[in-house]
Scaffold this motif. Structure first.
Motif, PDB file in Angstrom:
ATOM      1  N   MET A  36       0.839  -1.207   0.000  1.00  0.00           N
ATOM      2  CA  MET A  36       0.000   0.000   0.000  1.00  0.00           C
ATOM      3  C   MET A  36       0.872   1.255   0.000  1.00  0.00           C
ATOM      4  O   MET A  36       2.079   1.203   0.062  1.00  0.00           O
ATOM      5  CB  MET A  36      -0.891   0.010   1.254  1.00  0.00           C
TER       6      MET A  36
ATOM      7  N   THR B 281       2.988   4.059   1.009  1.00  0.00           N
ATOM      8  CA  THR B 281       3.826   4.341   2.167  1.00  0.00           C
ATOM      9  C   THR B 281       3.654   5.806   2.517  1.00  0.00           C
ATOM     10  O   THR B 281       3.970   6.686   1.746  1.00  0.00           O
ATOM     11  CB  THR B 281       5.298   4.099   1.831  1.00  0.00           C
TER      12      THR B 281
ATOM     13  N   VAL C 223       4.451   9.245   4.138  1.00  0.00           N
ATOM     14  CA  VAL C 223       5.716   9.878   4.466  1.00  0.00           C
ATOM     15  C   VAL C 223       5.680  10.240   5.939  1.00  0.00           C
ATOM     16  O   VAL C 223       4.900  11.078   6.357  1.00  0.00           O
ATOM     17  CB  VAL C 223       5.909  11.141   3.620  1.00  0.00           C
TER      18      VAL C 223
ATOM     19  N   GLU D 207      12.038   9.732  -1.721  1.00  0.00           N
ATOM     20  CA  GLU D 207      11.732  11.106  -2.122  1.00  0.00           C
ATOM     21  C   GLU D 207      12.567  12.110  -1.340  1.00  0.00           C
ATOM     22  O   GLU D 207      12.767  13.225  -1.776  1.00  0.00           O
ATOM     23  CB  GLU D 207      10.250  11.431  -1.883  1.00  0.00           C
TER      24      GLU D 207
ATOM     25  N   THR E 257       0.964  -8.111  -2.702  1.00  0.00           N
ATOM     26  CA  THR E 257       1.568  -6.792  -2.554  1.00  0.00           C
ATOM     27  C   THR E 257       0.921  -6.078  -1.371  1.00  0.00           C
ATOM     28  O   THR E 257      -0.297  -6.074  -1.258  1.00  0.00           O
ATOM     29  CB  THR E 257       1.329  -5.965  -3.827  1.00  0.00           C
TER      30      THR E 257
ATOM     31  N   GLN F  76      15.420  -5.869  -4.182  1.00  0.00           N
ATOM     32  CA  GLN F  76      14.872  -6.035  -5.524  1.00  0.00           C
ATOM     33  C   GLN F  76      15.554  -5.121  -6.522  1.00  0.00           C
ATOM     34  O   GLN F  76      15.875  -5.527  -7.633  1.00  0.00           O
ATOM     35  CB  GLN F  76      13.371  -5.719  -5.474  1.00  0.00           C
TER      36      GLN F  76
ATOM     37  N   HIS G  41       8.312 -13.561  -5.146  1.00  0.00           N
ATOM     38  CA  HIS G  41       7.351 -12.948  -6.014  1.00  0.00           C
ATOM     39  C   HIS G  41       6.828 -14.053  -6.931  1.00  0.00           C
ATOM     40  O   HIS G  41       5.650 -14.169  -7.193  1.00  0.00           O
ATOM     41  CB  HIS G  41       8.080 -11.870  -6.798  1.00  0.00           C
TER      42      HIS G  41
ATOM     43  N   PHE H 171      -6.634   1.404  -5.373  1.00  0.00           N
ATOM     44  CA  PHE H 171      -5.666   2.154  -4.564  1.00  0.00           C
ATOM     45  C   PHE H 171      -5.747   3.650  -4.819  1.00  0.00           C
ATOM     46  O   PHE H 171      -5.486   4.450  -3.928  1.00  0.00           O
ATOM     47  CB  PHE H 171      -4.244   1.588  -4.723  1.00  0.00           C
TER      48      PHE H 171
ATOM     49  N   GLY I 151       4.838  10.987  -7.485  1.00  0.00           N
ATOM     50  CA  GLY I 151       6.143  11.297  -8.055  1.00  0.00           C
ATOM     51  C   GLY I 151       7.053  11.882  -7.017  1.00  0.00           C
ATOM     52  O   GLY I 151       6.818  11.750  -5.818  1.00  0.00           O
TER      53      GLY I 151
ATOM     54  N   THR J 152       3.149  11.580  -2.904  1.00  0.00           N
ATOM     55  CA  THR J 152       3.005  10.333  -2.168  1.00  0.00           C
ATOM     56  C   THR J 152       3.851   9.238  -2.824  1.00  0.00           C
ATOM     57  O   THR J 152       3.925   9.160  -4.040  1.00  0.00           O
ATOM     58  CB  THR J 152       1.530   9.911  -2.202  1.00  0.00           C
ATOM     59  N   SER J 153       4.454   8.401  -1.999  1.00  0.00           N
ATOM     60  CA  SER J 153       5.231   7.300  -2.576  1.00  0.00           C
ATOM     61  C   SER J 153       4.278   6.215  -3.047  1.00  0.00           C
ATOM     62  O   SER J 153       3.309   5.899  -2.369  1.00  0.00           O
ATOM     63  CB  SER J 153       6.157   6.686  -1.545  1.00  0.00           C
ATOM     64  N   LEU J 154       4.571   5.658  -4.181  1.00  0.00           N
ATOM     65  CA  LEU J 154       3.803   4.527  -4.675  1.00  0.00           C
ATOM     66  C   LEU J 154       4.736   3.330  -4.749  1.00  0.00           C
ATOM     67  O   LEU J 154       5.931   3.481  -4.956  1.00  0.00           O
ATOM     68  CB  LEU J 154       3.253   4.827  -6.070  1.00  0.00           C
ATOM     69  N   SER J 155       4.174   2.147  -4.589  1.00  0.00           N
ATOM     70  CA  SER J 155       5.003   0.954  -4.743  1.00  0.00           C
ATOM     71  C   SER J 155       5.248   0.717  -6.227  1.00  0.00           C
ATOM     72  O   SER J 155       4.583   1.304  -7.086  1.00  0.00           O
ATOM     73  CB  SER J 155       4.298  -0.242  -4.124  1.00  0.00           C
TER      74      SER J 155
ATOM     75  N   GLN K  47       2.169  -0.352  -8.057  1.00  0.00           N
ATOM     76  CA  GLN K  47       1.215   0.742  -8.234  1.00  0.00           C
ATOM     77  C   GLN K  47       1.633   1.660  -9.361  1.00  0.00           C
ATOM     78  O   GLN K  47       0.830   2.103 -10.169  1.00  0.00           O
ATOM     79  CB  GLN K  47       1.080   1.526  -6.931  1.00  0.00           C
TER      80      GLN K  47
ATOM     81  N   ALA L  93       6.025  -6.161 -11.793  1.00  0.00           N
ATOM     82  CA  ALA L  93       5.966  -5.874 -10.358  1.00  0.00           C
ATOM     83  C   ALA L  93       4.558  -6.026  -9.808  1.00  0.00           C
ATOM     84  O   ALA L  93       4.267  -5.650  -8.696  1.00  0.00           O
ATOM     85  CB  ALA L  93       6.489  -4.470 -10.080  1.00  0.00           C
ATOM     86  N   VAL L  94       3.665  -6.548 -10.639  1.00  0.00           N
ATOM     87  CA  VAL L  94       2.287  -6.720 -10.210  1.00  0.00           C
ATOM     88  C   VAL L  94       2.117  -8.182  -9.818  1.00  0.00           C
ATOM     89  O   VAL L  94       2.675  -9.076 -10.454  1.00  0.00           O
ATOM     90  CB  VAL L  94       1.348  -6.355 -11.390  1.00  0.00           C
ATOM     91  N   ASP L  95       1.371  -8.428  -8.752  1.00  0.00           N
ATOM     92  CA  ASP L  95       1.150  -9.813  -8.326  1.00  0.00           C
ATOM     93  C   ASP L  95       0.473 -10.622  -9.426  1.00  0.00           C
ATOM     94  O   ASP L  95      -0.324 -10.083 -10.178  1.00  0.00           O
ATOM     95  CB  ASP L  95       0.272  -9.823  -7.074  1.00  0.00           C
TER      96      ASP L  95
END
Lengths: 595, 625
Positions: free
Chosen positions: A1, A3, A5, A128, A389, A435, A547, B475, B488, B492-495, B498, B523-525
């Motif tokens: 999900m 993350t 900050v 970031e 994931t 990874q 994975h 999501f 970006g 917000t950080s994305l996996s 995502q 990278a997708v399940d």
């Protein structure tokens, strides 16, 4: 999900300049050594600045007006010349001391901050924030050194000049000094006001420059996307907006800066005019000599210089102080994961077993990612952790390698709590392959050697051979000497993972943690690697975040994680017997994908 | 530095300055006019001060009384000169600043335009960091001397004016000027010349220190997990130490020259006192003139340094200019054609590769570029799905890039609906094909902007539809600001998964007629990937598939969906056919796609063996250790 900050870099603290200076000096006490000598040299240097007006006064009063006396003029000039030689030498010595001491101290601060940042987990948790951490050890320190090189000397010399000039003026005539001060008083007020606005204007310039750099970076890094979506026009518009935005901010700043120097200039005109009017009146009353009045006109020009450049220099000084404050702030952030150091323990020799004792983990301010995990993994076993994931499986790897500490509970390796293990022991025995197999801008060989610099080429080649990668290595243009480019970008994603794996392999750990380490290599290579890894890691403990479920099939035991909890564990064959279980579903989907 | 080289740098630096003047002649004229006015007022102020002392102060004190009118005039002229100087300062600094910023902006626009125009092959040959500094610090360096240039030009005029006025006053005092001013000028030149290489070195080391910090922090995970912090710190410290030494050397030079530059005019003033006294006794000059000249020496010292500032910046300027020029002069644009494909055509497109060869341009011109692809021929028929399969490094991504014309082939043609892609307009190409790359790229912008990219006809409904298809709606809906969430670099950080789904949605939102997926779901399940693929394959309202698909894949499920499989090895098409055909006839293909099954099979065998002789494996472990 997503993350969140969390642990932010400290917001810029609004503390006073003096407090920053005190903190800075406490951190670099070497800045204080010989400070008295430097100040003394600076004072002598300052005297040189008023030497000429004094010479003019004495020359005119005693050698020119009221009977020419060339002897007096010669004597005055000779003495002043000698004084100038001494003050010039002191100026040289002062700067030499200042630069040597300050640059040495700042280089020390820079290196310390660099080391400290590596201890902060936000460095790898929040990619970031990396850019701003880089600027702590680069542009922030550069700002201080640049200021010292240019503005700093100007500030010191001019402040001194202001003081010495005022003293000499007072010695000649308190009335005229008052005239000068009155003429400059409004200017000083206006400049103070402007200076605040100028600081804001420069702040805007910095912000716009940051935006411009970001936009340019996007247009360069995103070139394939821009081209394939035909959005060059849109990108050009965004670039133009950023470029123009920066230009307008710059122009606004320079307008304010010019206002500052203009005010100083007008004050100087006012002071000159006032000195003439009042001076002549005083001269008529015989309280002031012609030489003194003339010297005063010279002194006023000395007085205006510092005032004129004050806006710029003070602004630079503020920037430098702010830069210093940011460096100090980062040094003040306590490493959340600290090395116990000398008091720490060593991991016992031999294969390591793993125990999670009621481990809960949550990112600061976020919901728990792992809930009260209890788990024992015997030494020498090969375990796969699977889950969807966002299930929390990567958190396992990070806790196990102590990239983070649990919020509650404890992780133990062979009975020793991780928090008590010295880092040198931990890092040499436990190695993780992430990874994203980050490679340094060097050759393939140098990247593998990163783990163990003493390895020879033969040993490196042997390592690749043992991993079954000899063919791949031979296929590279220059074998071990093939450059991998910036961040390894000359290699494909899968190839980077191969090098990262080799790097971990030569580190020869007792516990190997693989976090989707082969996610981008082709199946045949992955299977081959899997097999060779099985062979070469026999007798060590291996934990693989998987994975592809082929890894799970090959493991002694599979741990299934779902929403932060262990929901199943056991050998693959056992787990698949329940097709309705989470693992059963995952495996069915995997079979669907691969058959 | 050989003097020939530095003369060359001086000449070229002046040429660059000339270029700046040609580009911004009007604003330069304003700046120089202001600067000359300022310079003349500096000279005027010296003579007014002299006149005031000699003609007002001396007689007044001698007489013991003063005329109010004369005094007022003196005060007014001193203040008036100040006002004119302010006007000069405004013209000079505003002109210089605006000129510098305008040139910077203009060249940043030009450089970034070139980035957008030049082909990806050019981008590949240049490091990202280099391109960033070309557009930023190199442009800045090229126009840096513009800031002090008008001041320097005005100062030259002022110096000439000062010498002339000295000669008009007295030849003996003029000789003092002739000795001091050129010496001051020479000292400035020597200073700049010796400073330039030191500054350049410091600048280079700053960049290197920054490079190490960037790399080391980017690789923090590796550094930390390998316990190499101390070694990395040593690497950083040694370069930081070099930077410290370079900065100290800059400072020492400053320590030598700054006090000398200050002392020289003071010595001039002292000389004026002696010579002036002698000439005064001879009756050649008046007290007013003596004071004027002494004052002149005091006020001239500072402006002369502007000339030094310009000279000091010239080498940096030339270096920056050369690097900027390299971008502006780079050729090899990939021109677009003028043909279009029917934009209203909702049917899938046909992609055809005909004997395509491709090689990356060599890093050095004399080396032959290695061929990455050769004799590649295949077709993706309208509405069909074709899978590209091959081991790591076989050239699959290159084919994907060629299909959407990110690069052009060395020989052969790539055609869409029978039209060579090189003949298509940019807009037609972009609306027909979409590529989803292996490594997702997300703009520093909102989710909405990342998907719509300001393309016409893509509103929120289309964005959500694309997100649903890419299984990303869940999501995104959970993000704090939904579609308005910044993602970006500063968002917000994305996996990784995502990010991949966002870029997939971006491609789908444009309803391309050909979709190229370059291992875009790695990278997708698996379960999520299966759902996405099922969505893509679902028939549209019209009954047929929405798009033709060219997919680079390892997963068998993905491959099994394909109507045809192209099997590549080392840049050549080794076989093509259905999955079943290739499985039966091509051993390389079979071993690649059945690797997991094979592994499982092998394990089964071992396990059976283990069960028969359970002790052996334990023994093996002991022997191994």
């Amino acid at each position: 999900m997503t993350t969140k900050v969390e642990a932010e870099l400290p917001a810029e603290s609004p503390e006073s300049t003096w407090r920053t200076l005190r903190r800075g000096l406490a951190l670099s006490p070497e800045l204080k050594t010989g400070l008295a000598a430097t100040v003394a040299l600076a004072l002598v240097y300052m005297i040189g600045r008023v030497a000429v007006p004094v010479a003019v006064q004495r020359g005119i009063d005693h050698g020119i007006v009221g009977g020419l006396d060339l002897g007096v003029v010669w004597r005055v000039v000779a003495i002043t010349g000698a004084v100038l030689v001494v003050t010039t030498t002191c100026g040289y010595l002062m700067m030499r001391r200042l630069f040597t001491v300050s640059e040495t101290a700042l280089a020390g601060v820079r290196t310390r901050a660099f080391r400290h940042v590596h201890d902060l987990s936000m460095l790898h948790q929040q990619s970031e924030r990396r850019g701003s951490l880089v600027s702590r050890v680069t542009s922030d320190v550069d700002q201080i050194t640049t200021f010292l090189q240019w503005g700093g000397v100007i500030l010191i010399v001019n402040l001194g000049q202001l003081v010495v000039t005022t003293i000499v003026m007072l010695a000649y005539s308190w009335q005229l000094t008052l005239v000068v001060l009155v003429a400059f008083a409004p200017a000083v007020l206006v400049i103070r006001l402007l200076q605040r606005r100028l600081a804001g204007a420069y702040g805007l310039v910095r912000q716009r420059t940051g935006m411009l750099l970001g936009t340019i970076a996007e247009s360069v890094v995103g070139a394939p996307v821009i081209r394939s979506y035909g959005i060059a026009g849109r990108t050009a518009r965004r670039l133009d907006a950023a470029i123009e935005g920066q230009r307008h901010a710059q122009q606004r700043a320079i307008r304010i800066s010019i206002l500052g120097s203009s005010v100083g200039e007008l004050a100087a005109g006012l002071a000159l005019a006032g000195v003439v009017v009042v001076g002549v009146t005083l001269g008529v009353d015989r309280t002031l000599s012609i030489g003194q009045l003339t010297a005063f006109l010279f002194l006023v020009t000395l007085f205006i210089q510092p005032v004129q450049i004050a806006t710029e220099v003070l602004n630079e000084a503020q920037n430098a102080i702010a830069g210093w404050r940011r460096v100090l702030d980062v040094l003040d952030v306590a490493p959340d994961v600290a090395d116990p150091g000398a008091q720490g323990r060593e991991l016992p020799p031999g294969p390591l077993d793993i125990r999670f004792a009621g481990v809960t983990f949550a990112y600061p301010g976020g919901p728990p990612v792992l809930h009260d995990v209890r788990l024992e993994i015997p030494a020498k076993s090969r375990v796969a952790v699977v889950g969807e994931t966002g299930s929390g499986k990567t958190t396992f790897a990070k806790l196990l390698t102590r990239l983070m500490d649990p919020t509650a509970g404890e992780v133990l390796l062979s009975g020793v709590p991780l928090r008590q293990v010295r880092f040198d022991s931990l890092r040499s025995r436990v190695v993780m392959v992430p990874q994203d197999g980050f490679l340094f801008d060097a050759t393939v060989g140098e990247n593998v050697r990163f783990a163990r610099p003493e390895l020879t080429d033969e040993e490196l080649t042997a390592a690749f051979t043992e991993l079954g990668l000899a063919d791949w290595l031979d296929g590279l243009p220059s074998g071990l000497y093939t450059p991998v480019g910036e961040r390894g970008e000359a290699l494909s994603v899968g190839e980077r993972q191969l090098v990262a794996l080799a790097r971990a392999y030569v580190a020869d750990p007792d516990l190997l943690v693989l976090d989707e380490a082969t996610s981008a290599v082709d199946p045949a290579t992955e299977v081959r690697l899997q097999r060779t890894l099985d062979a070469v890691t026999r007798g060590r403990t291996t934990l693989a975040i998987a994975h592809r479920l082929s890894t799970a099939q090959a493991a002694d035991e599979v741990i299934v994680v779902d929403r932060g909890r262990i929901v199943q564990r056991g050998p693959h064959d056992e787990l698949v017997r329940d097709p309705e279980s989470i693992y059963g579903l995952l495996f069915a989907s995997w079979l669907e994908q691969t058959r | 530095m050989a003097s020939g080289t530095s003369r060359d740098v001086l000449g070229r630096g002046l040429w660059v300055l000339g270029r700046a003047i040609r580009e911004q002649p009007r604003i330069f004229a304003v700046a120089v006019t202001g600067s000359v006015l300022f310079g003349l007022m500096v000279i005027a102020s010296a003579f007014v001060v002299g006149r005031v002392v000699g003609d007002v102060v001396v007689p007044a004190i001698a007489r013991g009384s003063v005329g109010t009118g004369v005094l007022a005039l003196a005060a007014a002229s001193l203040f008036g000169i100040s006002v004119l100087r302010v006007v000069g300062i405004f013209g000079r600094r505003l002109g210089a600043g605006y000129m510098q910023y305008r040139l910077q902006a203009a060249y940043r626009r030009r450089v970034t335009r070139r980035y957008l125009d030049l082909p990806l092959s050019w981008h590949h040959r240049n490091a990202t960091g280099t391109l960033l500094s070309n557009a930023n610090s190199d442009v800045e360096a090229a126009w840096y001397p513009i800031a002090p240039l008008p001041f320097a030009v005005g100062t030259v005029v002022m110096l000439v004016g000062a010498i002339v006025s000295l000669f008009l006053t007295d030849w003996a005092l003029a000789l003092v000027g002739l000795a001091v001013f050129p010496a001051l000028f020479a000292l400035n030149v020597v200073y700049s010349r010796r400073m330039a290489p030191r500054q350049a070195r410091a600048q280079r080391l700053r960049a290197e220190v920054s490079g190490i910090a960037h790399e080391s922090f980017d690789g923090a995970l590796v550094v930390k997990t390998m316990g190499r912090e101390a070694e990395e710190t040593a690497r950083f410290a040694s370069r930081a130490g070099e930077l410290r030494d370079a900065l100290i050397s800059v400072g020492r030079l400053r320590g030598v020259f700054d006090p000398m530059l200050e002392t020289l005019p003071s010595l001039g003033t002292l000389a004026v006192l002696v010579v002036g006294a002698v000439r005064l006794r001879a009756g050649a000059i008046s007290v007013a003139e003596l004071v004027s000249v002494a004052f002149l020496f005091t006020v001239l010292a500072f402006p002369v340094r502007a000339i030094g500032w310009v000279l000091a910046e010239l080498p940096r300027s030339v270096a920056g200019w050369d690097r900027v020029r390299r971008v502006l002069d780079a050729t090899g644009e990939m021109p677009y054609g003028d043909k279009t494909l029917d934009p209203a055509d909702p049917t899938p497109a046909t992609l055809a590769f005909q004997d395509v060869h491709f090689g990356y341009e060599p890093a050095e011109a004399h080396l032959p570029g290695a061929e990455v692809l050769g004799e590649v021929t295949f077709t993706v028929p309208a509405g069909k799905t074709v899978a590209l399969v091959g081991p790591t490094g076989a050239g699959k991504s290159t084919i994907a890039s060629l299909a959407v014309r990110l690069v052009d082939p060395r020989a052969g043609t790539v055609a869409l609906d029978g039209v060579d892609v090189r003949d298509l307009t940019a807009a037609s190409l972009a609306s027909t094909v979409a590529l989803v790359a292996q490594v997702p790229f997300v703009f520093d912008d909102t989710v909405r902007a990342n998907i719509a990219l300001d393309r016409p006809g893509i509103g929120d409904d289309e964005v959500w539809a694309a997100l649903r298809l890419a299984e990303a709606d869940g999501f995104v809906a959970a993000l704090p600001d939904g579609l308005d969430t910044m993602v970006g670099e500063r968002g917000t950080s994305l996996s990784g998964g995502q990010r991949q789904r966002l870029t997939l949605a971006r491609a789908l939102a444009g309803r391309p007629r050909l979709l190229v997926l370059d291992d875009a779901t790695s990278a997708v399940d698996p379960r999520v990937e299966a759902a996405i693929l099922a969505g893509l394959r679902a028939p549209t309202d019209g009954g047929g598939a929405a798009a033709s698909i060219l997919v680079v894949a390892y997963r068998r499920a993905t491959i099994a969906l394909a109507d045809e499989v192209i099997y590549l090895e080392q840049g050549r098409v080794l076989a093509r056919g259905t999955h079943a055909e290739l499985l039966a006839t091509v051993p390389g293909y079979a071993s690649l796609v059945t690797a997991y099954e094979q592994a499982e099979h092998d394990r089964e065998q071992t396990r059976t063996y283990d069960e028969v002789t359970p002790l052996t494996s334990g023994l093996e472990v002991e022997v191994d250790r």
